[in-house]
Design a protein around this motif. Structure first.
Motif, PDB file in Angstrom:
ATOM      1  N   ALA A 184       0.826  -1.205   0.000  1.00  0.00           N
ATOM      2  CA  ALA A 184       0.000   0.000   0.000  1.00  0.00           C
ATOM      3  C   ALA A 184       0.863   1.259   0.000  1.00  0.00           C
ATOM      4  N   ALA A 185       2.033   1.196   0.634  1.00  0.00           N
ATOM      5  CA  ALA A 185       2.923   2.355   0.701  1.00  0.00           C
ATOM      6  C   ALA A 185       3.619   2.614  -0.632  1.00  0.00           C
ATOM      7  N   GLY A 186       3.778   1.567  -1.436  1.00  0.00           N
ATOM      8  CA  GLY A 186       4.405   1.740  -2.743  1.00  0.00           C
ATOM      9  C   GLY A 186       5.913   1.582  -2.704  1.00  0.00           C
ATOM     10  N   SER A 187       6.504   1.497  -3.882  1.00  0.00           N
ATOM     11  CA  SER A 187       7.944   1.234  -3.985  1.00  0.00           C
ATOM     12  C   SER A 187       8.792   2.472  -3.719  1.00  0.00           C
ATOM     13  N   ALA A 188       8.211   3.661  -3.806  1.00  0.00           N
ATOM     14  CA  ALA A 188       8.983   4.889  -3.593  1.00  0.00           C
ATOM     15  C   ALA A 188       9.246   5.157  -2.104  1.00  0.00           C
ATOM     16  N   THR A 189       8.543   4.479  -1.244  1.00  0.00           N
ATOM     17  CA  THR A 189       8.681   4.696   0.201  1.00  0.00           C
ATOM     18  C   THR A 189       9.857   3.900   0.748  1.00  0.00           C
ATOM     19  N   GLU A 190      10.667   4.570   1.566  1.00  0.00           N
ATOM     20  CA  GLU A 190      11.759   3.874   2.252  1.00  0.00           C
ATOM     21  C   GLU A 190      11.165   3.023   3.354  1.00  0.00           C
ATOM     22  N   LYS A 191      11.641   1.775   3.457  1.00  0.00           N
ATOM     23  CA  LYS A 191      11.065   0.839   4.417  1.00  0.00           C
ATOM     24  C   LYS A 191      12.154   0.133   5.203  1.00  0.00           C
ATOM     25  N   MET A 192      11.778  -0.268   6.407  1.00  0.00           N
ATOM     26  CA  MET A 192      12.634  -1.117   7.226  1.00  0.00           C
ATOM     27  C   MET A 192      11.730  -2.112   7.928  1.00  0.00           C
ATOM     28  N   ARG A 193      12.160  -3.337   8.009  1.00  0.00           N
ATOM     29  CA  ARG A 193      11.400  -4.363   8.709  1.00  0.00           C
ATOM     30  C   ARG A 193      11.456  -4.117  10.208  1.00  0.00           C
ATOM     31  N   VAL A 194      10.343  -4.335  10.878  1.00  0.00           N
ATOM     32  CA  VAL A 194      10.294  -4.192  12.328  1.00  0.00           C
ATOM     33  C   VAL A 194      11.269  -5.178  12.971  1.00  0.00           C
ATOM     34  N   SER A 195      11.381  -6.376  12.390  1.00  0.00           N
ATOM     35  CA  SER A 195      12.301  -7.373  12.949  1.00  0.00           C
ATOM     36  C   SER A 195      13.741  -6.873  12.903  1.00  0.00           C
ATOM     37  N   THR A 196      14.118  -6.165  11.853  1.00  0.00           N
ATOM     38  CA  THR A 196      15.459  -5.582  11.757  1.00  0.00           C
ATOM     39  C   THR A 196      15.622  -4.477  12.794  1.00  0.00           C
ATOM     40  N   PHE A 197      14.622  -3.654  12.922  1.00  0.00           N
ATOM     41  CA  PHE A 197      14.620  -2.579  13.911  1.00  0.00           C
ATOM     42  C   PHE A 197      14.803  -3.146  15.313  1.00  0.00           C
ATOM     43  N   ARG A 198      14.089  -4.204  15.616  1.00  0.00           N
ATOM     44  CA  ARG A 198      14.186  -4.828  16.945  1.00  0.00           C
ATOM     45  C   ARG A 198      15.567  -5.408  17.183  1.00  0.00           C
ATOM     46  N   LYS A 199      16.168  -6.024  16.171  1.00  0.00           N
ATOM     47  CA  LYS A 199      17.510  -6.580  16.335  1.00  0.00           C
ATOM     48  C   LYS A 199      18.520  -5.481  16.611  1.00  0.00           C
ATOM     49  N   ALA A 200      18.385  -4.392  15.907  1.00  0.00           N
ATOM     50  CA  ALA A 200      19.337  -3.298  16.059  1.00  0.00           C
ATOM     51  C   ALA A 200      19.191  -2.583  17.391  1.00  0.00           C
ATOM     52  N   TYR A 201      17.983  -2.476  17.903  1.00  0.00           N
ATOM     53  CA  TYR A 201      17.747  -1.686  19.098  1.00  0.00           C
ATOM     54  C   TYR A 201      17.125  -2.464  20.235  1.00  0.00           C
ATOM     55  N   ASP A 202      17.106  -3.784  20.153  1.00  0.00           N
ATOM     56  CA  ASP A 202      16.565  -4.648  21.196  1.00  0.00           C
ATOM     57  C   ASP A 202      15.293  -4.071  21.788  1.00  0.00           C
ATOM     58  N   PHE A 203      14.260  -4.158  21.043  1.00  0.00           N
ATOM     59  CA  PHE A 203      12.989  -3.581  21.429  1.00  0.00           C
ATOM     60  C   PHE A 203      12.148  -4.619  22.142  1.00  0.00           C
ATOM     61  N   SER A 204      12.585  -5.040  23.323  1.00  0.00           N
ATOM     62  CA  SER A 204      11.822  -6.040  24.071  1.00  0.00           C
ATOM     63  C   SER A 204      10.940  -5.349  25.103  1.00  0.00           C
ATOM     64  N   VAL A 205       9.880  -6.014  25.469  1.00  0.00           N
ATOM     65  CA  VAL A 205       8.950  -5.475  26.462  1.00  0.00           C
ATOM     66  C   VAL A 205       9.370  -5.995  27.827  1.00  0.00           C
ATOM     67  N   ASP A 206       9.135  -5.213  28.874  1.00  0.00           N
ATOM     68  CA  ASP A 206       9.471  -5.639  30.229  1.00  0.00           C
ATOM     69  C   ASP A 206       8.891  -7.016  30.497  1.00  0.00           C
ATOM     70  N   GLY A 207       9.692  -7.838  31.186  1.00  0.00           N
ATOM     71  CA  GLY A 207       9.213  -9.169  31.514  1.00  0.00           C
ATOM     72  C   GLY A 207       9.834 -10.236  30.630  1.00  0.00           C
ATOM     73  N   GLU A 208      10.445  -9.840  29.505  1.00  0.00           N
ATOM     74  CA  GLU A 208      11.116 -10.838  28.688  1.00  0.00           C
ATOM     75  C   GLU A 208      12.433 -11.183  29.356  1.00  0.00           C
ATOM     76  N   SER A 209      12.831 -12.425  29.242  1.00  0.00           N
ATOM     77  CA  SER A 209      14.064 -12.838  29.879  1.00  0.00           C
ATOM     78  C   SER A 209      15.251 -12.516  28.993  1.00  0.00           C
ATOM     79  N   GLY A 210      16.416 -12.528  29.582  1.00  0.00           N
ATOM     80  CA  GLY A 210      17.634 -12.292  28.825  1.00  0.00           C
ATOM     81  C   GLY A 210      18.590 -11.436  29.613  1.00  0.00           C
ATOM     82  N   ASP A 211      19.877 -11.600  29.328  1.00  0.00           N
ATOM     83  CA  ASP A 211      20.885 -10.777  29.966  1.00  0.00           C
ATOM     84  C   ASP A 211      20.808  -9.381  29.382  1.00  0.00           C
ATOM     85  N   SER A 212      21.060  -8.372  30.210  1.00  0.00           N
ATOM     86  CA  SER A 212      21.010  -6.999  29.734  1.00  0.00           C
ATOM     87  C   SER A 212      22.305  -6.304  30.070  1.00  0.00           C
TER      88      SER A 212
END
Length: 187
Positions: free
Chosen positions: A111-139
């Motif tokens: 719907a946004a079309g090919s002219a729009t710059e896009k980034m996958r949310v999964s890539t965004f999360r990997k780059a900035y560790d976008f986890s919600v409180d309560g998820e396990s893992g070392d910080s």
């Protein structure tokens, strides 16, 4: 501002597809208002750190603390009329702002079309560790999750296996010594 340097966005504006973000965090269907607010707070911290204008597009009933079309801390929160019209609403918002689109939804991308710059949310999360409180893992000190290198985890698993097999051998050796004492062995 490392993220936007990659895309060379003119206005440093990002539109986040909230439904995609929730799904990538493992939340299907209706997400509780509390969780939505937690995610919006994390987006706010990201926007302030990266010095970008961020627009979050959610769907459903507007939250009392994040009303439709108003700022939540430093980010603008919009609500699509329904899940069926969400893709078109997000695309319209991205086009109006000339923004970078963050989504994992193929319908939104189309719907946004090919002219729009896009980034996958999964890539965004990997780059900035976008986890919600309560998820396990070392910080680390900034709250980002860190993983131990595979080699360390493999070494730890090997040590566990060795110690358990050694215990089993020790038990069986002790059993055979006791049996040998009870029986007269002939050499």
């Amino acid at each position: 501002m490392g993220l936007l340097n990659v895309f060379k966005s003119k206005e440093n504006v990002m539109v986040v597809d909230g439904l995609s973000l929730f799904e990538s965090l493992g939340m299907k269907g209706d997400v509780s208002p509390r969780t939505q607010l937690q995610v919006l707070r994390r987006l706010t911290r990201f926007a302030e750190r990266e010095e970008v204008e961020l627009i979050a597009v959610l769907s459903g009933e507007p939250l009392h603390k994040a009303p439709k079309g108003k700022k939540f801390d430093s980010i603008l929160v919009l609500y699509s009329p329904s899940r069926e019209k969400h893709a078109a609403f997000v695309a319209k918002t991205v086009a109006a702002k000339g923004a970078l689109l963050l989504t994992d939804d193929v319908q939104v991308e189309k719907a946004a079309g090919s002219a729009t710059e896009k980034m996958r949310v999964s890539t965004f999360r990997k780059a900035y560790d976008f986890s919600v409180d309560g998820e396990s893992g070392d910080s680390d000190s900034r709250g980002r999750r860190r993983r131990r290198p595979r080699r360390d985890r493999d070494d730890e698993n090997e040590r566990r296996e060795e110690s358990s097999s050694k215990e089993n051998r020790d038990d069986s050796d002790g059993d055979s010594d006791a049996i040998n004492e009870l029986i007269d062995l002939v050499d």
